[in-house]
Write an enzyme that holds these catalytic residues in place. Sequence first.
Site, mmCIF file in Angstrom:
data_model
loop_
_atom_site.group_PDB
_atom_site.id
_atom_site.type_symbol
_atom_site.label_atom_id
_atom_site.label_comp_id
_atom_site.label_asym_id
_atom_site.label_seq_id
_atom_site.Cartn_x
_atom_site.Cartn_y
_atom_site.Cartn_z
ATOM 1 N N ASN A 188 -0.021 -8.673 -7.488
ATOM 2 C CA ASN A 188 0.584 -8.443 -6.403
ATOM 3 C C ASN A 188 1.664 -9.824 -6.414
ATOM 4 O O ASN A 188 0.895 -10.911 -6.148
ATOM 5 C CB ASN A 188 -0.281 -8.391 -5.321
ATOM 6 C CG ASN A 188 0.135 -8.566 -4.002
ATOM 7 O OD1 ASN A 188 1.240 -8.435 -3.662
ATOM 8 N ND2 ASN A 188 -0.893 -8.730 -3.044
ATOM 9 N N TRP A 189 2.787 -9.593 -6.500
ATOM 10 C CA TRP A 189 3.683 -10.977 -6.316
ATOM 11 C C TRP A 189 3.967 -11.220 -4.875
ATOM 12 O O TRP A 189 4.191 -12.507 -4.589
ATOM 13 C CB TRP A 189 4.855 -10.373 -6.844
ATOM 14 C CG TRP A 189 5.029 -10.496 -8.379
ATOM 15 C CD1 TRP A 189 3.907 -10.435 -9.270
ATOM 16 C CD2 TRP A 189 6.269 -10.247 -9.297
ATOM 17 N NE1 TRP A 189 4.353 -10.255 -10.619
ATOM 18 C CE2 TRP A 189 5.736 -10.199 -10.547
ATOM 19 C CE3 TRP A 189 7.576 -10.069 -8.871
ATOM 20 C CZ2 TRP A 189 6.601 -9.921 -11.608
ATOM 21 C CZ3 TRP A 189 8.439 -9.904 -10.029
ATOM 22 C CH2 TRP A 189 7.959 -9.915 -11.429
ATOM 23 N N LYS A 190 3.491 -10.497 -4.051
ATOM 24 C CA LYS A 190 3.423 -10.900 -2.343
ATOM 25 C C LYS A 190 4.960 -11.058 -2.231
ATOM 26 O O LYS A 190 5.950 -10.721 -2.876
ATOM 27 C CB LYS A 190 2.683 -12.152 -2.079
ATOM 28 C CG LYS A 190 1.128 -11.785 -2.277
ATOM 29 C CD LYS A 190 0.239 -12.491 -1.803
ATOM 30 C CE LYS A 190 -1.242 -12.192 -2.428
ATOM 31 N NZ LYS A 190 -2.313 -13.108 -1.824
ATOM 32 N N HIS B 163 -3.479 -4.664 2.834
ATOM 33 C CA HIS B 163 -4.011 -6.138 2.258
ATOM 34 C C HIS B 163 -4.184 -7.016 3.392
ATOM 35 O O HIS B 163 -3.722 -6.911 4.668
ATOM 36 C CB HIS B 163 -2.497 -6.449 1.516
ATOM 37 C CG HIS B 163 -2.832 -7.950 0.908
ATOM 38 N ND1 HIS B 163 -3.075 -8.853 1.538
ATOM 39 C CD2 HIS B 163 -3.200 -8.081 -0.467
ATOM 40 C CE1 HIS B 163 -3.197 -10.125 0.553
ATOM 41 N NE2 HIS B 163 -3.652 -9.431 -0.616
ATOM 42 N N GLU C 26 -3.338 -9.952 4.294
ATOM 43 C CA GLU C 26 -2.364 -10.627 4.818
ATOM 44 C C GLU C 26 -1.553 -9.798 5.961
ATOM 45 O O GLU C 26 -1.259 -9.904 7.181
ATOM 46 C CB GLU C 26 -1.286 -11.089 3.876
ATOM 47 C CG GLU C 26 -1.888 -12.195 3.238
ATOM 48 C CD GLU C 26 -1.344 -12.401 1.687
ATOM 49 O OE1 GLU C 26 -0.604 -11.801 1.097
ATOM 50 O OE2 GLU C 26 -2.303 -13.109 0.879
ATOM 51 N N GLU D 110 -11.076 -7.355 -1.597
ATOM 52 C CA GLU D 110 -10.471 -8.953 -1.727
ATOM 53 C C GLU D 110 -11.293 -9.667 -0.703
ATOM 54 O O GLU D 110 -10.734 -9.802 0.572
ATOM 55 C CB GLU D 110 -9.009 -8.922 -1.560
ATOM 56 C CG GLU D 110 -8.240 -8.001 -2.605
ATOM 57 C CD GLU D 110 -6.510 -8.473 -2.697
ATOM 58 O OE1 GLU D 110 -6.531 -8.838 -3.666
ATOM 59 O OE2 GLU D 110 -6.167 -8.445 -1.606
ATOM 60 N N GLY E 96 -6.018 -16.973 -2.665
ATOM 61 C CA GLY E 96 -5.235 -18.149 -2.729
ATOM 62 C C GLY E 96 -5.829 -19.310 -2.351
ATOM 63 O O GLY E 96 -5.222 -20.496 -2.270
ATOM 64 N N SER F 92 -8.325 -15.273 -6.020
ATOM 65 C CA SER F 92 -8.354 -16.272 -7.102
ATOM 66 C C SER F 92 -8.697 -15.880 -8.609
ATOM 67 O O SER F 92 -9.448 -16.758 -9.247
ATOM 68 C CB SER F 92 -9.219 -17.555 -6.737
ATOM 69 O OG SER F 92 -8.542 -17.963 -5.497
ATOM 70 N N GLY G 41 -1.726 -15.262 -7.267
ATOM 71 C CA GLY G 41 -0.973 -16.262 -7.815
ATOM 72 C C GLY G 41 -0.881 -16.198 -9.112
ATOM 73 O O GLY G 41 0.169 -16.720 -9.747
#
Length: 253
Positions: free
Chosen positions: A10-12, A95, A97, A167, A173, A212, A234
């Site tokens: 997931n590159w976000k 997600h 976020e 998650e 992160g 992470s 990440g």
Amino acid sequence: MKRKTIIAANWKMNGNLALVKEMSQQLNALQISDNVEVIVCPSFPYLSSLSDSITHGQLYLGAQNANEHDKGAYTGEVSTDMLKELSVKYVVLGHSERRALYKETSTLVAHKVKTVLEAGLTPILCIGESEIERVSEQTETVLASQLQPVLDELGIEAFEKIIVAYEPVWAIGTGKTASPEMAQATHHFIRAFLAQVNESVAAKVPLLYGGSVNASNSNELFAQADIDGGLIGGASLKVDEFITICSTAKGLN
Ligand code: 13P
């Protein structure tokens, strides 16, 4: 129960055309263990060039979101038909976020899961508790409340075509990974929760861990009985690290 190992990037809202080029070149050349599948989820503008660059048979394209409607006056949104035209197979939904920053509720997420399934795409349904919820021993209640609207709207059969990503928000992160034992215990709860409704569907649902994950901890996490791979943020932006995670993953579950 033999399940595939799935490694999803997931590159976000990160990456660029140079990363698309380098990542696809390296991934195309990779020896990936049988029974391992790799999914890359870039931002929408990069789906097209990534789609053109992918040649590896175990490599698939995912989107980070989709709208719950088929089409219409929804400025700034992207439909499942548009994603399908770009050979997208997976869509990350719910997600944390999006839940926190864009106020997506579990009910909305369930509608999106329905739209994505109806389009013939596979949702990667994200669930997870915050730190305060973990500390106050609310984890299981929170996860159940995130899964239940999907069960209510679509029934357990839908989970034959859904990937669930656990998650924990406090691990995203932050460098604070759940220990393999803690992650396994939570994954076991998720599978048991679904098994209350249908054991054989629950036994087949791929459950990914995210938060992470990196090249140093991935194999121990993925070796747990109920962990079928990872959703990686990440570390999926660093070509060498992501390549290591993919190339050392074994499809042994
Ligand atoms: P990190 O791997 O950066 O913690 O992000 C996890 C994540 O949110 C993947 O969806």
